[in-house]
Design a protein around this motif. Structure first.
Motif, PDB file in Angstrom:
ATOM      1  N   PHE A 194      58.793 -85.080 -17.080  1.00 48.18           N
ATOM      2  CA  PHE A 194      59.814 -84.259 -16.548  1.00 48.18           C
ATOM      3  C   PHE A 194      60.703 -85.107 -15.123  1.00 48.18           C
ATOM      4  CE2 PHE A 194      59.792 -79.721 -16.587  1.00 48.18           C
ATOM      5  CZ  PHE A 194      59.203 -79.631 -18.028  1.00 48.18           C
ATOM      6  N   SER A 195      59.912 -86.181 -14.822  1.00 45.89           N
ATOM      7  CA  SER A 195      60.396 -87.044 -13.838  1.00 45.89           C
ATOM      8  C   SER A 195      61.749 -87.855 -14.145  1.00 45.89           C
ATOM      9  CB  SER A 195      59.487 -87.928 -13.016  1.00 45.89           C
ATOM     10  OG  SER A 195      60.050 -88.900 -12.064  1.00 45.89           O
ATOM     11  N   TYR A 196      61.273 -88.519 -15.399  1.00 45.18           N
ATOM     12  CA  TYR A 196      62.390 -89.234 -16.163  1.00 45.18           C
ATOM     13  C   TYR A 196      63.525 -88.425 -16.905  1.00 45.18           C
ATOM     14  CZ  TYR A 196      63.937 -92.395 -19.557  1.00 45.18           C
ATOM     15  OH  TYR A 196      64.995 -93.245 -20.261  1.00 45.18           O
ATOM     16  N   ILE A 197      63.200 -87.423 -17.392  1.00 44.85           N
ATOM     17  CA  ILE A 197      64.417 -86.472 -17.897  1.00 44.85           C
ATOM     18  C   ILE A 197      65.176 -86.036 -16.861  1.00 44.85           C
ATOM     19  CG2 ILE A 197      64.883 -84.213 -19.128  1.00 44.85           C
ATOM     20  CD1 ILE A 197      62.374 -85.095 -20.798  1.00 44.85           C
ATOM     21  N   PHE A 198      64.738 -85.483 -15.840  1.00 43.78           N
ATOM     22  CA  PHE A 198      65.466 -84.755 -14.854  1.00 43.78           C
ATOM     23  C   PHE A 198      65.843 -85.771 -13.579  1.00 43.78           C
ATOM     24  CE2 PHE A 198      63.376 -81.238 -16.792  1.00 43.78           C
ATOM     25  CZ  PHE A 198      64.416 -80.836 -17.360  1.00 43.78           C
ATOM     26  N   ASN A 199      65.330 -86.964 -13.504  1.00 37.75           N
ATOM     27  CA  ASN A 199      65.452 -87.928 -12.399  1.00 37.75           C
ATOM     28  C   ASN A 199      65.244 -87.173 -11.104  1.00 37.75           C
ATOM     29  OD1 ASN A 199      66.067 -90.232 -11.296  1.00 37.75           O
ATOM     30  ND2 ASN A 199      68.212 -89.959 -11.390  1.00 37.75           N
ATOM     31  N   ILE A 200      63.864 -86.667 -10.845  1.00 30.60           N
ATOM     32  CA  ILE A 200      63.401 -86.202  -9.772  1.00 30.60           C
ATOM     33  C   ILE A 200      62.003 -86.793  -9.317  1.00 30.60           C
ATOM     34  CG2 ILE A 200      64.604 -84.054 -10.185  1.00 30.60           C
ATOM     35  CD1 ILE A 200      61.940 -82.633 -11.152  1.00 30.60           C
ATOM     36  N   ASN A 201      61.537 -86.242  -8.125  1.00 22.99           N
ATOM     37  CA  ASN A 201      60.554 -86.914  -7.552  1.00 22.99           C
ATOM     38  C   ASN A 201      59.132 -86.430  -8.517  1.00 22.99           C
ATOM     39  OD1 ASN A 201      57.849 -87.244  -6.001  1.00 22.99           O
ATOM     40  ND2 ASN A 201      59.162 -86.704  -4.140  1.00 22.99           N
ATOM     41  N   PRO A 202      58.380 -87.749  -8.772  1.00 21.50           N
ATOM     42  CA  PRO A 202      57.255 -87.079  -9.780  1.00 21.50           C
ATOM     43  C   PRO A 202      56.342 -85.864  -9.323  1.00 21.50           C
ATOM     44  CG  PRO A 202      57.158 -89.458  -9.475  1.00 21.50           C
ATOM     45  CD  PRO A 202      58.401 -88.972  -8.440  1.00 21.50           C
ATOM     46  N   LEU A 203      56.366 -85.618  -7.859  1.00 21.69           N
ATOM     47  CA  LEU A 203      55.319 -84.464  -7.597  1.00 21.69           C
ATOM     48  C   LEU A 203      56.225 -83.311  -7.926  1.00 21.69           C
ATOM     49  CD1 LEU A 203      53.229 -83.418  -5.701  1.00 21.69           C
ATOM     50  CD2 LEU A 203      54.632 -83.483  -3.595  1.00 21.69           C
ATOM     51  N   TYR A 204      57.449 -83.060  -7.550  1.00 24.86           N
ATOM     52  CA  TYR A 204      58.334 -82.024  -7.970  1.00 24.86           C
ATOM     53  C   TYR A 204      58.380 -81.736  -9.303  1.00 24.86           C
ATOM     54  CZ  TYR A 204      59.750 -82.220  -3.010  1.00 24.86           C
ATOM     55  OH  TYR A 204      59.872 -82.119  -1.725  1.00 24.86           O
ATOM     56  N   ALA A 205      58.266 -82.850 -10.082  1.00 30.41           N
ATOM     57  CA  ALA A 205      58.163 -82.824 -11.602  1.00 30.41           C
ATOM     58  C   ALA A 205      56.969 -82.011 -11.998  1.00 30.41           C
ATOM     59  CB  ALA A 205      58.467 -84.077 -12.217  1.00 30.41           C
ATOM     60  N   ILE A 206      55.919 -82.632 -11.678  1.00 31.80           N
ATOM     61  CA  ILE A 206      54.663 -81.918 -11.904  1.00 31.80           C
ATOM     62  C   ILE A 206      54.698 -80.546 -11.614  1.00 31.80           C
ATOM     63  CG2 ILE A 206      52.066 -81.738 -11.399  1.00 31.80           C
ATOM     64  CD1 ILE A 206      52.179 -85.092 -11.246  1.00 31.80           C
ATOM     65  N   LEU A 207      54.931 -80.137 -10.369  1.00 31.36           N
ATOM     66  CA  LEU A 207      54.715 -78.718  -9.993  1.00 31.36           C
ATOM     67  C   LEU A 207      55.912 -77.895 -10.702  1.00 31.36           C
ATOM     68  CD1 LEU A 207      54.892 -79.181  -6.029  1.00 31.36           C
ATOM     69  CD2 LEU A 207      52.876 -78.659  -7.689  1.00 31.36           C
ATOM     70  N   SER A 208      57.020 -78.323 -10.992  1.00 29.78           N
ATOM     71  CA  SER A 208      57.892 -77.495 -11.869  1.00 29.78           C
ATOM     72  C   SER A 208      57.597 -77.404 -13.276  1.00 29.78           C
ATOM     73  CB  SER A 208      59.353 -78.063 -11.655  1.00 29.78           C
ATOM     74  OG  SER A 208      59.535 -79.383 -12.213  1.00 29.78           O
ATOM     75  N   SER A 209      56.802 -78.255 -13.925  1.00 31.53           N
ATOM     76  CA  SER A 209      56.631 -78.370 -15.309  1.00 31.53           C
ATOM     77  C   SER A 209      55.424 -77.497 -15.509  1.00 31.53           C
ATOM     78  CB  SER A 209      56.326 -79.771 -15.570  1.00 31.53           C
ATOM     79  OG  SER A 209      55.264 -80.201 -15.006  1.00 31.53           O
ATOM     80  N   TYR A 210      54.398 -77.421 -14.371  1.00 35.09           N
ATOM     81  CA  TYR A 210      53.404 -76.545 -14.674  1.00 35.09           C
ATOM     82  C   TYR A 210      53.414 -75.132 -14.100  1.00 35.09           C
ATOM     83  CZ  TYR A 210      49.997 -79.510 -16.670  1.00 35.09           C
ATOM     84  OH  TYR A 210      49.324 -80.231 -17.659  1.00 35.09           O
ATOM     85  N   ILE A 211      54.429 -74.950 -13.221  1.00 36.97           N
ATOM     86  CA  ILE A 211      54.922 -73.528 -13.096  1.00 36.97           C
ATOM     87  C   ILE A 211      55.566 -73.024 -14.355  1.00 36.97           C
ATOM     88  CG2 ILE A 211      56.679 -72.105 -11.833  1.00 36.97           C
ATOM     89  CD1 ILE A 211      55.781 -73.876  -9.226  1.00 36.97           C
ATOM     90  N   THR A 212      56.384 -73.620 -15.107  1.00 37.84           N
ATOM     91  CA  THR A 212      57.215 -73.310 -16.263  1.00 37.84           C
ATOM     92  C   THR A 212      56.001 -73.069 -17.225  1.00 37.84           C
ATOM     93  OG1 THR A 212      59.003 -74.696 -15.486  1.00 37.84           O
ATOM     94  CG2 THR A 212      58.923 -74.111 -17.883  1.00 37.84           C
ATOM     95  N   LEU A 213      55.021 -73.975 -17.286  1.00 37.79           N
ATOM     96  CA  LEU A 213      54.106 -73.808 -18.450  1.00 37.79           C
ATOM     97  C   LEU A 213      53.383 -72.508 -18.171  1.00 37.79           C
ATOM     98  CD1 LEU A 213      52.521 -75.012 -21.031  1.00 37.79           C
ATOM     99  CD2 LEU A 213      51.199 -76.303 -19.100  1.00 37.79           C
TER     100      LEU A 213
END
Length: 85
Positions: free
Chosen positions: A42-61
């Motif tokens: 998610f961090s690579y695809i959306f070019n965002i902070n890895p912490l926000y990427a982890i949180l957003s991906s798991y909230i989505t999941l």
């Protein structure tokens, strides 16, 4: 019959508890690896902070799994399996 039941019959209570603790640590390791992988993706695809990427991906999941239940999760697994073939 579970692995911990077999270990209990072979080695007693200590064998069961060692098996349970080892299983918990293995599961924690697997989940940590999945969190790291999806966070990096998610961090690579959306070019965002890895912490926000982890949180957003798991909230989505969590939302995806909660709304769709086992049926949606099974369909996702079938789709992923078909990609490997």
């Amino acid at each position: 019959i579970t692995i911990s039941q077999v270990m209990f019959k072979l080695y007693g209570s200590a064998g069961r508890w060692i098996t349970v603790c080892a299983s918990i640590f293995i599961c924690i390791g697997i989940v940590a690896a999945q969190i790291s992988a999806i966070g990096r993706m998610f961090s690579y695809i959306f070019n965002i902070n890895p912490l926000y990427a982890i949180l957003s991906s798991y909230i989505t999941l969590i939302i995806y799994s909660s709304l769709g239940g086992v049926r949606v999760t099974l369909l996702t697994e079938i789709f992923q399996f078909s990609l490997f073939i």
